[in-house]
Design a protein around this motif. Structure first.
Motif, PDB file in Angstrom:
ATOM      1  N   CYS A  13      -1.840  55.321  76.705  1.00  0.00           N
ATOM      2  CA  CYS A  13      -0.811  54.460  76.134  1.00  0.00           C
ATOM      3  C   CYS A  13      -0.725  53.130  76.866  1.00  0.00           C
ATOM      4  O   CYS A  13      -1.387  52.936  77.889  1.00  0.00           O
ATOM      5  CB  CYS A  13       0.536  55.171  76.159  1.00  0.00           C
ATOM      6  N   LEU A  19       7.091  55.391  76.780  1.00  0.00           N
ATOM      7  CA  LEU A  19       6.652  56.422  75.849  1.00  0.00           C
ATOM      8  C   LEU A  19       7.116  57.803  76.301  1.00  0.00           C
ATOM      9  O   LEU A  19       7.537  58.628  75.482  1.00  0.00           O
ATOM     10  CB  LEU A  19       5.126  56.380  75.680  1.00  0.00           C
ATOM     11  N   PHE A  71       1.568  60.679  80.646  1.00  0.00           N
ATOM     12  CA  PHE A  71       1.326  59.430  79.942  1.00  0.00           C
ATOM     13  C   PHE A  71       0.611  58.491  80.908  1.00  0.00           C
ATOM     14  O   PHE A  71       1.133  58.204  81.984  1.00  0.00           O
ATOM     15  CB  PHE A  71       2.656  58.824  79.472  1.00  0.00           C
ATOM     16  N   LYS A  78      -4.476  51.469  70.733  1.00  0.00           N
ATOM     17  CA  LYS A  78      -4.836  52.513  69.775  1.00  0.00           C
ATOM     18  C   LYS A  78      -5.622  51.874  68.636  1.00  0.00           C
ATOM     19  O   LYS A  78      -5.184  50.893  68.053  1.00  0.00           O
ATOM     20  CB  LYS A  78      -3.576  53.190  69.242  1.00  0.00           C
ATOM     21  N   GLU A 137       4.342  53.936  69.947  1.00  0.00           N
ATOM     22  CA  GLU A 137       3.054  53.268  70.141  1.00  0.00           C
ATOM     23  C   GLU A 137       2.085  53.557  69.000  1.00  0.00           C
ATOM     24  O   GLU A 137       0.908  53.252  69.084  1.00  0.00           O
ATOM     25  CB  GLU A 137       2.443  53.631  71.488  1.00  0.00           C
ATOM     26  N   ASN A 139       1.248  56.598  67.685  1.00  0.00           N
ATOM     27  CA  ASN A 139       0.609  57.919  67.695  1.00  0.00           C
ATOM     28  C   ASN A 139       1.247  58.805  66.645  1.00  0.00           C
ATOM     29  O   ASN A 139       2.471  58.934  66.601  1.00  0.00           O
ATOM     30  CB  ASN A 139       0.747  58.584  69.069  1.00  0.00           C
TER      31      ASN A 139
END
Length: 144
Positions: A13, A19, A71, A78, A137, A139
Motif C-alpha cells: 500500500c 489503511l 500493511f 495499485k 486505496e 483494494n
C-alpha cells in the motif's frame, strides 16, 4: 499431514497506518499498543529516519481468532485487479431480502470511512448475494 499454521495477510500500500486503521474499523481489529515512552504512533514515527516513517503497520483481531494484518509501503501504486481479496462475512446464514439488508447496512457503515461501493452481485441460485467494495486505496473486498 502438515501442522496447521497461523497466517498473516500482507497488503502492499501507499499509506500503511491509514489503511490499517481503515481495516480496524471494518473488522473490529485493534492496533498494537504505542511503544513505551511515546504518547502516540505519530510521535513514535517522528523518531524514525525519514525513509522508515510509515513503512509498515499492523493490526490484529483482539480475540486472537483472525489473522494478523500487515500493511507495508511500496513505491508502486495499485495497477490491476487483486488476485486475492477478503470476504467480510456479514450475511452468514442469511438469504434473500434479509441478506441484502445486512449487506446494505454494512455498506452504509463503511462508505463514510472511505470505502467505495463497486457492484452488487445478486443471488443466482448457486451463490448468495454479495456486495463488491473497495477500501481507501482501491483494494477490492466483498461483503458476503
Amino acid at each position: 499431514m502438515a501442522p496447521i499454521r497461523q497466517v498473516q495477510i500482507t497488503f502492499d500500500c501507499a499509506e500503511p497506518q491509514r489503511l490499517a486503521r481503515f481495516w480496524c474499523e471494518v473488522l473490529g481489529y485493534v492496533v498494537p499498543p504505542v511503544p513505551e515512552g511515546f504518547d502516540s504512533w505519530d510521535a513514535y514515527e517522528e523518531t524514525q529516519p525519514p525513509e522508515s516513517r510509515d513503512a509498515g503497520f499492523v493490526c490484529s483481531d483482539p480475540s486472537g481468532a483472525g489473522p494478523r494484518l500487515y500493511f507495508q509501503r511500496v513505491p508502486e501504486g495499485k495497477a490491476a485487479k487483486n488476485r486475492l481479496h477478503l470476504d467480510v462475512r456479514v450475511g452468514t446464514g442469511m438469504v434473500g431480502e434479509e441478506r441484502l439488508a445486512a449487506l446494505e447496512s454494512e455498506c452504509a457503515r463503511l462508505l463514510p470511512l472511505g470505502a467505495t461501493r463497486v457492484r452488487l452481485l445478486v443471488a443466482d441460485g448457486v451463490n448468495e448475494s454479495c456486495l463488491v467494495m473497495q477500501d481507501i486505496e482501491g483494494n477490492e473486498f466483498c461483503l458476503d
